[in-house]
Design a protein around this motif. Structure first.
Motif, PDB file in Angstrom:
ATOM      1  N   THR A 247     -48.075   6.111  38.824  1.00 17.37           N
ATOM      2  CA  THR A 247     -47.578   5.581  37.557  1.00 17.37           C
ATOM      3  C   THR A 247     -47.710   4.062  37.588  1.00 17.37           C
ATOM      4  O   THR A 247     -47.854   3.451  38.651  1.00 17.37           O
ATOM      5  N   THR A 248     -47.651   3.465  36.411  1.00 19.22           N
ATOM      6  CA  THR A 248     -47.683   2.010  36.306  1.00 19.22           C
ATOM      7  C   THR A 248     -46.251   1.498  36.269  1.00 19.22           C
ATOM      8  O   THR A 248     -45.496   1.808  35.339  1.00 19.22           O
ATOM      9  N   LEU A 249     -45.897   0.725  37.286  1.00 15.32           N
ATOM     10  CA  LEU A 249     -44.522   0.233  37.392  1.00 15.32           C
ATOM     11  C   LEU A 249     -44.280  -0.926  36.437  1.00 15.32           C
ATOM     12  O   LEU A 249     -43.244  -0.984  35.761  1.00 15.32           O
ATOM     13  N   ALA A 250     -45.227  -1.852  36.374  1.00 14.40           N
ATOM     14  CA  ALA A 250     -45.050  -3.014  35.512  1.00 14.40           C
ATOM     15  C   ALA A 250     -46.396  -3.678  35.278  1.00 14.40           C
ATOM     16  O   ALA A 250     -47.314  -3.592  36.097  1.00 14.40           O
TER      17      ALA A 250
ATOM     18  N   THR B 201     -39.552  -6.069  31.088  1.00 14.03           N
ATOM     19  CA  THR B 201     -39.393  -4.762  31.721  1.00 14.03           C
ATOM     20  C   THR B 201     -40.637  -3.914  31.477  1.00 14.03           C
ATOM     21  O   THR B 201     -41.112  -3.810  30.344  1.00 14.03           O
ATOM     22  N   GLY B 202     -41.144  -3.302  32.547  1.00 14.43           N
ATOM     23  CA  GLY B 202     -42.287  -2.407  32.434  1.00 14.43           C
ATOM     24  C   GLY B 202     -43.506  -3.090  31.868  1.00 14.43           C
ATOM     25  O   GLY B 202     -43.922  -4.165  32.335  1.00 14.43           O
ATOM     26  N   ASN B 203     -44.091  -2.524  30.808  1.00 11.05           N
ATOM     27  CA  ASN B 203     -45.309  -3.108  30.244  1.00 11.05           C
ATOM     28  C   ASN B 203     -45.030  -4.277  29.306  1.00 11.05           C
ATOM     29  O   ASN B 203     -45.962  -4.823  28.704  1.00 11.05           O
TER      30      ASN B 203
ATOM     31  N   GLY C 241     -37.177  -1.668  36.861  1.00 11.62           N
ATOM     32  CA  GLY C 241     -38.442  -2.059  36.253  1.00 11.62           C
ATOM     33  C   GLY C 241     -38.415  -3.431  35.631  1.00 11.62           C
ATOM     34  O   GLY C 241     -39.426  -3.900  35.084  1.00 11.62           O
TER      35      GLY C 241
END
Length: 748
Positions: free
Chosen positions: A172-175, A187-189, A231
């Motif tokens: 998964t993409t964490l950030a 946070t995140g993307n 995140g």
């Protein structure tokens, strides 16, 4: 257009005068110049024991094949960071293959945790997909860290992301934002990173990432960022270094940049950084406050000195890590690499140093086990050092360089053992079967007597391979044509051009726009296409790009300028199909047809020609196709779609997609063609490491190899191949050139 620079043009002008020494080696058979032109009838070769097998040479090379660590597994020659789990398992980044791979705790097996293995994506803005195992995609990842729950964290450098991989391989993409270089918190993307490189994770699950801050013209800072378990991304320090590094660009030009620092966390959860710009080791408080542990930060302060913290000097720091006893170690480069220990008081002791790296004509390293090319390191719990060594070494032939990739384990006393990866086996030795050596064999041609001619690009020679695997070098003692007459010799040139033979066994080769014919061990210039090609200026060089011959001795030559020429046995040149200088994709008769940048060719027994079309899609915007031209000059599209970008897809002729070229400059490794007696056409794909088949019904399938799997697995098809390039078919046998070997396939 930048693809074809004046430097490339000059290189080929130099090669124009130089190819002739290669041609001096060439002839239509064995022995001296008195041999007859017509070859003897071919002998039936012994049937191979398996469908796919090695005929001659050695298939040990770079790749991404999983398996036994020291006998089967292949690694790319561009390895990223490593991390050692508490179980002893090693996770390492195979950056050249865009994969995350694992070495078992007992050091016996290499497996792939995640990543698709596509290594031809470095010119793309992103190569990203979440998913499980090989369904996930990375783009030159450089940093890796492990948490105590068995999760892996990856600094996915060219995607500008931080990724998380579970023990089951779920990515998964964490950030971060895919393909976006930035330094925004969030946070995140909603957050963004710019070329994240170093990464570490503490016991609480906080992930620390080093990166750069880039202006439109230069790198102006090297932040350290923190990703909380929620995140949320914050900036620990916006600029980790006080002083930039001077990086040579070319000639007298120097750039001042801030390189990312390297990160590690001790057993107490304290973040440490090795700074390759300031040449110091620091530790960071939770507030981001930095304290220098060892060395003195100053401009142009690199060096190599052991001693107290205030007297120690460091060079180009490459890696940092702790062992289970909380001892700190770094991999440091200053003239040669060394492994150094930093005491609790900051004092420095060098444990292992490379002493004789034979730098110079031999590249930057003296081979595996010398530490000379080490640029990644991880520390085991017991205080031993796992090192990634990728580089050059002397193979004993003219001080040329060879590439290798290995993981090795060093003791503090400097003793090392290989733990994964197989060094490649380049060479120039003639001999039988696997005793022979090649250096990047490329184009191949098969004469009626059953002899294979192989252009050995790395050795700048032409080799012959018999059906029993006996390899000899044209123009060398014990080889074919030991007495050569004709064109005068010059320094051998390295060229990726094709080879061709006709029904009488004459050998044809080319350099730039010149076509040479070798018969009875005598080489002559058959024709020069330069007056044709140079009179029509285009973005492409005036070079011949493909060649084949029919049984009567007529030679057909393709070009990058949209035309195919016919050269008869007297050397007379006529335009056979296409219009010189007109780029497009139109089927039709002769000059009414249109081609894009053409590549390799082949011919069948009936005189039909087959040619690779659509090289340099980025320039011409014409997709890769395979075209067919009848003896009367009628051009049709056999398979592929000229309106689609290069891709890999099997299926009906118009739905199939091809990759036909590796590299963006000329000459580049590109697809080659062969046709069997049933009319099936085979296309090598050095991009995806497969051979494609275009059946007589037009359907395209993958005949041999597994897409994006780079290695060699003999036995039943599909097997595994690595960058198949040249191809030839005779009867029920197919022959392929792969890195440093010629392999054979039993056709159904």
């Amino acid at each position: 257009m930048t693809t074809f620079t004046s430097a490339v043009r000059l290189r080929h002008l130099g090669a124009l005068a130089a190819l002739t020494s290669v041609l001096l080696s060439a002839c239509g058979g064995s022995g001296g110049s008195s041999e007859p032109t017509a070859p003897p009838p071919p002998a039936s070769p012994p049937a191979p024991a398996t469908t796919l097998s090695v005929l001659a040479g050695n298939t040990d090379a770079a790749g991404n094949q999983d398996g036994a660590a020291l006998t089967v597994a292949r690694l790319s020659t561009y390895l990223g960071g490593m991390a050692v789990a508490s179980s002893g398992e090693v996770v390492f980044l195979d950056s050249g293959n865009n994969q995350v791979r694992k070495l078992s705790a007992d050091r016996t097996q290499v497996t792939t945790l995640a990543g698709d293995g596509d290594r031809e994506v470095f010119n793309l803005p992103s190569h990203h997909a979440d998913g499980t195992g090989t369904a996930a995609q990375f783009h030159r990842p450089m940093g890796v860290a492990l948490d105590e729950a068995g999760n892996t964290y990856v600094a996915d450098t060219d995607n500008h992301l931080v990724r998380k991989i579970t023990a089951a391989g779920v990515v998964t993409t964490l950030a971060g934002k895919v393909g976006v270089c930035g330094n925004e918190d969030g946070t995140g993307n909603a957050a963004s990173f710019c070329r994240p490189t170093g990464i570490a994770v503490d016991k609480a699950g906080n992930v620390y990432v080093s990166e750069i801050t880039q202006s439109p013209t230069q790198i102006v800072a090297n932040p350290i960022r923190k990703i909380a378990p929620t995140g949320s991304v914050t900036t620990l320090t916006s600029k980790a270094s006080q002083y930039p590094s001077s990086v040579f660009i070319s000639g007298p030009y120097v750039a001042e940049i801030y390189r990312p620092v390297l990160l590690a966390i001790d057993s107490n959860g304290v973040l440490h950084a090795a700074d390759p710009n300031d040449h110091v080791i620091r530790r960071y408080a939770a507030s981001g406050q930095a304290t220098t542990v060892s060395g003195v930060a100053a401009a142009q302060n690199s060096g190599n000195a052991d001693g107290p913290a205030s007297a120690a000097k460091f060079g180009d720091l490459k890696a940092i890590g702790f062992d289970a006893a909380n001892r700190l170690f770094v991999l440091d480069w200053y003239a040669t690499p060394s492994i150094r220990q930093i005491g609790s008081d900051g004092s420095v002791t060098t444990l292992v140093r490379a002493t004789d790296c034979n730098v110079g004509n031999d590249g930057r390293g003296a081979g595996p086990g010398t530490l000379c090319s080490a640029d990644q390191m991880a520390v085991t719990a017991g205080g031993q050092f796992l090192v990634a060594e990728t580089g050059s070494s002397n193979n004993g032939v003219g001080m040329r360089t060879v590439r290798y990739a290995q993981l090795r384990q060093y003791t503090p006393q400097g003793n090392s053992t290989a733990v994964a990866g197989i060094p490649s086996a380049e060479g120039a030795n003639d001999g039988q079967g696997n005793t022979a050596r090649f250096d990047l064999p490329g184009s191949i041609a098969l004469n009626p007597a059953g002899t294979l001619y192989v252009r050995d690009e790395g050795n700048a020679t032409i080799r012959t391979v018999q059906t029993d695997g006996l390899v000899r070098t044209l123009g060398k003692p014990g080889g074919h044509c030991t007495a050569i007459t004709g064109v005068a010799s010059q320094i051998p040139s390295r060229y990726l051009g094709p080879l061709a033979t006709d029904g009488a066994g004459n050998l044809y080769t080319m350099d730039s726009a010149r076509i040479y014919k070798t018969a009875n061990c005598n080489t002559v210039l058959l024709a020069d296409l330069a007056p044709w090609l140079d009179k029509v200026p285009t973005a492409f060089l005036g070079v011949a790009s493909g060649m084949t011959a029919d049984t009567a001795g007529n030679v057909y030559v393709s070009s990058l300028k949209g035309a195919i020429f016919k050269i008869d046995t007297k050397g007379e040149i006529t335009l056979f199909a296409g219009t010189l200088g007109t780029v497009g994709h139109v089927d039709g008769q002769g000059a009414a047809a249109q081609f894009s940048a053409l590549g390799h060719m082949t011919a069948d027994a009936a005189g039909n020609l087959y040619v690779v079309d659509g090289l340099y899609h980025d320039t011409n915007k014409v997709g890769p196709t395979i075209r067919k031209i009848t003896p009367s000059g009628m051009v049709t599209t056999l398979a592929g779609n000229a309106t689609a970008a290069p891709a890999y897809a099997d299926g009906p002729a118009d739905a199939a997609r091809f990759h036909v070229q590796r590299g963006a400059s000329w000459p580049a490794q590109s697809a080659s063609l062969a046709v069997d007696s049933k009319g099936n056409v085979y296309v090598t794909d050095p991009f995806a490491s497969v051979v494609r088949k275009i059946g007589t019904d037009g359907k395209v399938s993958t005949f041999a190899g597994q897409a994006w799997k780079h290695g060699f697995a003999a036995g039943d098809l599909p097997g595994m191949l690595d960058r198949p390039s040249g191809i030839a078919v005779r009867g029920s046998m197919m022959y392929l050139s792969v890195p440093n070997a010629v392999v054979q396939v039993q056709l159904p």
